[in-house]
Every structure is written in structure tokens, then in C-alpha cells.
Scaffold this active site. Structure first.
Site, PDB file in Angstrom:
ATOM      1  CG  LEU A 133      74.781  27.030 144.049  1.00  0.00           C
ATOM      2  CD1 LEU A 133      75.000  25.528 144.065  1.00  0.00           C
ATOM      3  CD2 LEU A 133      75.273  27.629 142.747  1.00  0.00           C
ATOM      4  N   GLY A 134      70.877  29.219 145.507  1.00  0.00           N
ATOM      5  CA  GLY A 134      69.429  29.336 145.592  1.00  0.00           C
ATOM      6  C   GLY A 134      68.957  29.595 146.999  1.00  0.00           C
ATOM      7  CB  THR A 135      66.826  31.729 148.619  1.00  0.00           C
ATOM      8  OG1 THR A 135      65.972  32.210 147.578  1.00  0.00           O
ATOM      9  CG2 THR A 135      68.129  32.505 148.606  1.00  0.00           C
ATOM     10  N   GLY A 136      65.368  29.117 149.684  1.00  0.00           N
ATOM     11  CA  GLY A 136      64.086  28.464 149.913  1.00  0.00           C
ATOM     12  C   GLY A 136      63.389  29.084 151.098  1.00  0.00           C
ATOM     13  CB  ALA A 137      60.301  28.090 152.878  1.00  0.00           C
ATOM     14  CG  PHE A 138      62.775  26.220 156.291  1.00  0.00           C
ATOM     15  CD1 PHE A 138      63.541  25.071 156.401  1.00  0.00           C
ATOM     16  CD2 PHE A 138      61.440  26.105 155.913  1.00  0.00           C
ATOM     17  CE1 PHE A 138      63.001  23.823 156.144  1.00  0.00           C
ATOM     18  CE2 PHE A 138      60.888  24.857 155.646  1.00  0.00           C
ATOM     19  CZ  PHE A 138      61.671  23.712 155.772  1.00  0.00           C
ATOM     20  CD  GLU A 167      70.059  31.889 151.127  1.00  0.00           C
ATOM     21  OE1 GLU A 167      69.180  32.748 151.272  1.00  0.00           O
ATOM     22  OE2 GLU A 167      70.710  31.747 150.083  1.00  0.00           O
ATOM     23  CB  VAL A 168      71.267  25.723 147.687  1.00  0.00           C
ATOM     24  CG1 VAL A 168      72.212  24.681 147.076  1.00  0.00           C
ATOM     25  CG2 VAL A 168      69.980  25.050 148.151  1.00  0.00           C
ATOM     26  CG  ASP A 190      57.642  20.699 143.037  1.00  0.00           C
ATOM     27  OD1 ASP A 190      56.751  21.039 142.222  1.00  0.00           O
ATOM     28  OD2 ASP A 190      58.484  21.491 143.502  1.00  0.00           O
TER      29      ASP A 190
END
EC number: 2.7.11.17
Length: 374
Positions: A26-31, A33-34, A141
Site C-alpha cells: 500500500l505504500g512506502t516510507g523512510a523506514f 512499508e505498509v 502534517d
């Protein structure tokens, strides 16, 4: 991982796949994964935020802050943290899955959209953010990409997601770390001044502005000029885009997008404004103008958002089609899971047999192509 976070003890899991079936990225971030996943025991769909511990070295405090924030939150319009698991190399946050898609997508798909619809949306956001503020939590945010619909139902509620930048306030304290998304941050943040909960109220004002016209109040290709506009709180209600919008709506926005945070409306004050609490929001259909501007100014190719809500929507629609169609392979446009974007999961994500590499975050989203387009 240090264990200073308040809340229940983390459950141990040698292999999270023994408990959940992983379905999609579903998504990626700095450290992190979703992952869209299904609980093998209950068949409940969830979103799992998978964090590689080796990527958290030196960032443990940030992760613990997010977990501490999530543990305190129980509100119908805020995505909930259901559980936490830990393995030798990963931490897994089991999050409530919201399956109704993104705010802008729903508006564009509607055939009828009014000020009153926008007012109802903003009411839900204000109520949720007031709840956070009462707990001493600043989101920091807030933006349309972090507002997701709970379900595919036409009357679905809106949900606030992504607490990666949220911060717990100590009583009487002010915050000073510059963070957020440029087009939505308050002037005092850009000015690198100490700030407080008022930054969230500014962001809600920006969101309300966009919901009523389809384009952002501040835009320039040059970041320095964009920041200058925000610092001066220079925005307009341009004709013809605002000609059919009520004076009450404009007054509401002015009180939230007030340059001076001391004079800016709080969530409580905003909830009492006639445009929210009264009957001043108009019922005139503004769908054509707003949806056209959203499509021009917030194209998917430009968002590059970190959460693939479309994958969830398609999965839920696939379930609604029924097993008979799936057995015949009739997936169609609504019955097919999205493949992971950008050629697959980020290198080292937790849906593979290795860890997320530190600092592998997505590039920042570029600004909209135009502030207002004909």
C-alpha cells in the site's frame, strides 16, 4: 528496540506471515512499508506497517513517538492502532484498514457536490483534530492525501491517517522542528518560530480552501516565492472560481488561514462558526468547477503519495463481485489488485525476505502544475 513506549507489551512473532496473509503493498516510507493483509484467523483485512529495526538505528525516538501517539487515540474519524507484533528484525503495527479511497477521488467521482458537502467533511476533520489537541497531540502534517474514506458507502465518514510527524505536547510547551508538507504548513513553521496546535488549524483552512475551488491557495514554481506567499499569508478568492461560494465560507477560511497564530481560530472556535454549526453552507452544485480543478492541479502522477488507497478500493470491490466471477477470472477494472508501484516493492521491504534499507523514502511530491487553470 527500547521499550519505553506506554501501552500493551508487544507480541512476539517469528514470522508475521504465520498470522497474516500479505496481499499488496500500500505504500512506502523512510523506514517502513505498509502492507494490505488478511488475518488468517478472522479473515479481517488490516493495514500492517512493517518497520525494519536496522533502519531505525538512531531513529528509535521518532518511532516510539508515533506509537505513543497512536496508543492514545480512540476516535471514530482517526485510523486506529489495533495491535503490535515484533520479530527479531521487524516491528509490525497492525492498523485499522480504511477502504473507501482518497478524498479527491471521491469528489471527482461524484455527480453532485456542494458547499454543504465540504462543510460536513471539514466538521469531521475539526472534530477529530480537536480531540487530538485535547490530548495534547499536534498532527503537523494535515493534508488531503492523509484524509481517506472509511468505506465505499456513499455516506462514509472521513478518516485521518499518517501520524508519522505527530508530536505529543508537554503542558505549556511549544514546538520548533520544521516539518510538514510545504503547501499546507503555517507561516510560523516556515519562519522557524516556535509553534503550537495552531499549525493544524492553518492546515485545515488550506484543505477547506481546496475543497471549495479545487486548487491550492499558494502556488509558485519557485519554492522561495511559494514560501514568501505563505509567510505573508497572501491568498485570494479568485473569480470566477469563488463567485458561487458563500461569504460565510470565505469568512471561515480567513479565520483559519490567519497569519497570526494567536488570532487564528482554534478547532473549538471553528466548530462554532455558522458555516460548520449553522446553516450558511450553500446547496448549489459546484462539482463541475471543483472537480475540473482537482484533476488539473492534483493529478495522480504528481501526488506521488506514500499510501496506495486505490489498491484497497479495488480489493474491496473485488470482494463485492463475488466468488463466482473471481473463479471465472472476470476481474475487470474493479476486480484487479494494483501491482506495487514503481516496478514492485521498495528494495528490502518486509514483504520480501529482507529489511527496508535506511533512508529509502519516496521523493517529495512536486507542486501542482498551476494554481488555478482555465
Amino acid at each position: 528496540m527500547p521499550g519505553a513506549v506506554e501501552g500493551p507489551r508487544w507480541k512476539q512473532a517469528e514470522d508475521i506471515r504465520d498470522i497474516y496473509d500479505f496481499r499488496d503493498v500500500l505504500g512506502t516510507g523512510a523506514f517502513s512499508e505498509v502492507i494490505l493483509a488478511e488475518d488468517k484467523r478472522t479473515q479481517k483485512l488490516v493495514a500492517i506497517k512493517c518497520i525494519a529495526k536496522k533502519a531505525l538505528e538512531g531513529k528509535e525516538g521518532s518511532m516510539e513517538n508515533e506509537i505513543a501517539v497512536l496508543h492514545k487515540i480512540k476516535h471514530p474519524n482517526i485510523v486506529a492502532l489495533d495491535d503490535i507484533y515484533e520479530s527479531g528484525g521487524h516491528l509490525y503495527l497492525i492498523m485499522q484498514l480504511v477502504s473507501g479511497g482518497e478524498l479527491f477521488d471521491r469528489i471527482v467521482e461524484k455527480g453532485f457536490y456542494t458547499e454543504r458537502d465540504a462543510s460536513r467533511l471539514i466538521f469531521q476533520v475539526l472534530d477529530a483534530v480537536k480531540y487530538l489537541h485535547d490530548l495534547g497531540i499536534v498532527h503537523r502534517d494535515l493534508k488531503p492525501e492523509n484524509l481517506l474514506y472509511y468505506s465505499l458507502d456513499e455516506d462514509s465518514k472521513i478518516m485521518i491517517s499518517d501520524f508519522g510527524l505527530s508530536k505529543m505536547e508537554d503542558p505549556g510547551s511549544v514546538l520548533s522542528t520544521a516539518c510538514g508538507t510545504p503547501g499546507y504548513v503555517a507561516p510560523e513553521v516556515l519562519a522557524q518560530k516556535p509553534y503550537s496546535k495552531a499549525v493544524d488549524c492553518w492546515s485545515i483552512g488550506v484543505i477547506a480552501y481546496i475543497l471549495l475551488c479545487g486548487y491550492p491557495p499558494f502556488y509558485d514554481e519557485n519554492d522561495a516565492k511559494l514560501f514568501e506567499q505563505i509567510l505573508k499569508a497572501e491568498y485570494e478568492f479568485d473569480s470566477p472560481y469563488w463567485d458561487d461560494i458563500s461569504d460565510s465560507a470565505k469568512d471561515f477560511i480567513r479565520h483559519l488561514m490567519e497569519k497570526d497564530p494567536e488570532k487564528r481560530f482554534t478547532c473549538e472556535q471553528a466548530l462554532q462558526h455558522p458555516w460548520i454549526a449553522g446553516d450558511t453552507a450553500l446547496d448549489k452544485n459546484i462539482h463541475q468547477s471543483v472537480s475540473e480543478q482537482i484533476k488539473k492541479n492534483f493529478a495522480k502522477s504528481k501526488w506521488k503519495q506514500a499510501f496506495n488507497a486505490t489498491a484497497v478500493v479495488r480489493h474491496m470491490r473485488k470482494l463485492q463481485l463475488g466468488t463466482s466471477q473471481e473463479g471465472q477470472g472476470q476481474t475487470g477494472s474493479h476486480g484487479e489488485l494494483l501491482t506495487p508501484t514503481a516496478g514492485g516493492p521498495a528494495a528490502g521491504c518486509c514483504c520480501r525476505d529482507c529489511c527496508v534499507e535506511p533512508g529509502s523514502e519516496l521523493p517529495p511530491a512536486p507542486p501542482p502544475s498551476s494554481r488555478a487553470m482555465d
